[in-house]
Design a protein around this motif. Structure first.
Motif, PDB file in Angstrom:
ATOM      1  N   GLY A   1      -1.743   9.557   7.621  1.00  0.00           N
ATOM      2  CA  GLY A   1      -1.223  10.302   8.611  1.00  0.00           C
ATOM      3  C   GLY A   1      -1.642  11.372   9.512  1.00  0.00           C
ATOM      4  O   GLY A   1      -1.383  11.676  10.703  1.00  0.00           O
TER       5      GLY A   1
ATOM      6  N   ASP B   1       3.261   5.439  12.057  1.00  0.00           N
ATOM      7  CA  ASP B   1       4.844   6.242  11.833  1.00  0.00           C
ATOM      8  C   ASP B   1       5.456   5.898  13.082  1.00  0.00           C
ATOM      9  O   ASP B   1       7.030   5.935  12.458  1.00  0.00           O
TER      10      ASP B   1
ATOM     11  N   GLU C   1       4.948  -2.937   7.805  1.00  0.00           N
ATOM     12  CA  GLU C   1       3.878  -3.928   7.726  1.00  0.00           C
ATOM     13  C   GLU C   1       4.665  -5.241   6.682  1.00  0.00           C
ATOM     14  O   GLU C   1       4.360  -6.263   7.062  1.00  0.00           O
TER      15      GLU C   1
ATOM     16  N   GLY D   1      -3.938   7.150   3.206  1.00  0.00           N
ATOM     17  CA  GLY D   1      -3.069   5.836   3.423  1.00  0.00           C
ATOM     18  C   GLY D   1      -3.160   3.906   3.875  1.00  0.00           C
ATOM     19  O   GLY D   1      -2.531   3.552   3.778  1.00  0.00           O
TER      20      GLY D   1
HETATM   21  O1  KG4 Z   1      -3.765   9.368   3.122  1.00  0.00           O
HETATM   22  P1  KG4 Z   1      -1.794   9.203   2.546  1.00  0.00           P
HETATM   23  O2  KG4 Z   1      -0.375   9.440   1.868  1.00  0.00           O
HETATM   24  O3  KG4 Z   1      -1.809  11.105   3.683  1.00  0.00           O
HETATM   25  C1  KG4 Z   1      -1.849  11.483   4.327  1.00  0.00           C
HETATM   26  O4  KG4 Z   1      -1.396  11.279   5.367  1.00  0.00           O
HETATM   27  O5  KG4 Z   1      -2.700  12.503   4.179  1.00  0.00           O
HETATM   28  O6  KG4 Z   1      -1.772   8.522   4.294  1.00  0.00           O
HETATM   29  C2  KG4 Z   1       0.476   8.617   4.534  1.00  0.00           C
HETATM   30  C3  KG4 Z   1       0.060   7.740   6.264  1.00  0.00           C
HETATM   31  C4  KG4 Z   1       1.242   7.436   6.650  1.00  0.00           C
HETATM   32  O7  KG4 Z   1       1.214   7.329   7.948  1.00  0.00           O
HETATM   33  C5  KG4 Z   1       2.019   6.055   6.370  1.00  0.00           C
HETATM   34  O8  KG4 Z   1       2.497   5.526   6.980  1.00  0.00           O
HETATM   35  C6  KG4 Z   1       0.294   5.182   6.120  1.00  0.00           C
HETATM   36  O9  KG4 Z   1      -0.885   6.558   5.562  1.00  0.00           O
HETATM   37  N1  KG4 Z   1       0.513   3.717   5.592  1.00  0.00           N
HETATM   38  C7  KG4 Z   1       0.383   3.110   6.346  1.00  0.00           C
HETATM   39  C8  KG4 Z   1       0.547   2.186   5.187  1.00  0.00           C
HETATM   40  N2  KG4 Z   1       1.042   2.885   4.145  1.00  0.00           N
HETATM   41  C9  KG4 Z   1       0.976   3.823   4.267  1.00  0.00           C
HETATM   42  N3  KG4 Z   1      -0.137   1.922   6.819  1.00  0.00           N
HETATM   43  C10 KG4 Z   1       0.149   1.362   7.247  1.00  0.00           C
HETATM   44  N4  KG4 Z   1       0.176  -0.180   6.789  1.00  0.00           N
HETATM   45  C11 KG4 Z   1       0.317   0.453   5.680  1.00  0.00           C
HETATM   46  N5  KG4 Z   1       0.398  -0.414   4.411  1.00  0.00           N
END
Ligand code: KG4
Ligand code: ZN
Length: 364
Positions: A149, A179, A196, A284
């Motif tokens: 994110g 998001d 997804e 993520g």
């Molecule tokens: O690494 P993370 O938990 O936190 C930070 O942002 O640092 O990443 C979260 C991000 C969010 O924007 C979420 O929507 C995305 O990762 N995310 C995904 C999926 N699972 C989580 N984006 C696309 N497809 C997914 N399956």
């Protein structure tokens, strides 16, 4: 960073992560074995559609003391058994960084143990090297795609403290784009996983969307044009609810466009780093199976391995902070340098990875 000639065996390390909206603590033995770890994903942000820095900082403050005690109990250790303390000290939201690094420094001071400041992005970069995580290991050099994110960058990981940013986003991070699009489709926040899931019911070929920067020199990313194009497809519906199939087709088309762009950018990054033996995807967004499959295919075309650490270590956590601290101590020892003691290091909202090499500059 100040370096004092402390003689301590690096471990067990008690590590703290607080740079965004995850409050996390982990304890690792000196060989990197995780003895215990806990992560609290803060609630209280969803109503605002994004992380509110002030709420995050207050929540870190409220959560950390109990979380550290619980993690020590899980590991069957007391604070006095800890060899040193490490905290994410940047980059990230400054309020949370102040809380986490202040807590870590205070604990280290009280215990009479050293404190190691960890760069959060460096910790993501080194996660693949945690023993047993990637089959065949992750020897340097490798290419890291960090997509979450808050981050979206390609990093040449050439050694502990040796990183080159090959490219990054010029607007939104990939997860941020997921998001924002999920929000437009009424899927809540964070929307990546829901998007997804919805995309599985859709056809990615039905709605034409742009592929920003595709084929362009270098490996920068851009997602804002894609997001705008998508919002234009929604405009004719005004406030009325979207037909389910149309929403699913849009989700699938968006996901496909992101995967196409990322695959192209990584192909370019691999050209910029011909000695990479491994492609690692962290953050993520690495959870996205369409994206993973594309990256795997790109790695295969280049004759290199692909790895994505397990999701709970891909997203923000404290195990990676502890591991990066251990790697830092080990690298200092390997170079015959004093072990780090960063008790005077200030938290930094920005902390470019390229600066990490200074840690190992020979003392004057
Ligand atoms: O690494 P993370 O938990 O936190 C930070 O942002 O640092 O990443 C979260 C991000 C969010 O924007 C979420 O929507 C995305 O990762 N995310 C995904 C999926 N699972 C989580 N984006 C696309 N497809 C997914 N399956
Ligand atoms: Zn992160």
């Amino acid at each position: 960073m100040s370096s004092t000639p402390l003689s301590f065996l690096p471990g067990p390390v008690l590590a703290i992560e607080s740079s965004c909206d995850e409050t996390a603590c982990a304890i690792l033995s000196s060989d990197g074995t995780c003895l215990a770890q806990r992560v609290v994903s803060q609630d209280g942000h969803a109503d605002f559609g994004g992380v509110v820095p002030e709420i995050a900082a207050r929540a870190h403050l409220a959560l950390l003391p109990g979380l550290v005690q619980a993690t020590l109990a899980d590991a069957h250790l007391t604070a006095n058994d800890i060899g040193f303390v490490a905290s994410a000290t940047g980059p990230g939201l400054i309020g949370g960084l102040i809380v986490g690094s202040g807590f870590g420094k205070g604990l280290a001071l009280a215990l009479g143990k050293p404190f190691v400041a960890v760069n959060h992005v460096e910790a993501h970069a080194l996660t693949a090297r945690i023993p047993g995580l990637v089959p065949g290991g992750a020897p340097f050099p490798y290419l890291l795609l960090l997509v979450s994110g808050g981050h979206c960058q390609c990093i040449a990981v050439e050694g502990v403290g040796q990183y080159r940013k090959l490219g990054g986003t010029i607007d939104d991070a990939a997860g941020e784009a997921f998001d924002k699009v999920a929000k437009m489709l009424g899927l809540g926040w964070p929307g990546g996983p829901a998007l997804e899931q919805l995309a599985q019911e859709g056809n990615p070929k039905t709605i034409p969307l742009p592929r920003p920067l595709l084929g362009r020199e270098g490996c920068d990313f851009s997602f804002s044009g894609l997001k705008t194009a998508l919002s234009q497809k929604l405009a004719p519906f005004g406030q009325s609810p979207l037909p389910r199939q149309f929403a699913a087709d849009l989700a699938a088309s968006f996901q496909q466009a992101v995967a196409d762009v990322v695959a192209d950018r990584i192909t370019h990054a691999l050209r910029m780093m011909p000695n990479a033996g491994l492609l690692v995807c962290a953050g993520g967004v690495a959870a996205n199976s369409v994206l993973r499959a594309r990256l795997e295919a790109v790695a295969e075309q280049h004759g290199i391995r692909f790895a994505a650490p397990p999701l709970k270590l891909c997203t923000d956590n404290a195990v990676m902070i502890g591991w990066a601290a251990l790697e830092t101590c080990q690298e200092a020892a390997r170079r015959g340098l004093p072990q780090p003691d960063d008790s005077t290091t200030r938290p930094r909202p920005r902390w470019p990875l390229e600066e990490m090499a200074q840690r190992f500059a020979a003392p004057l």
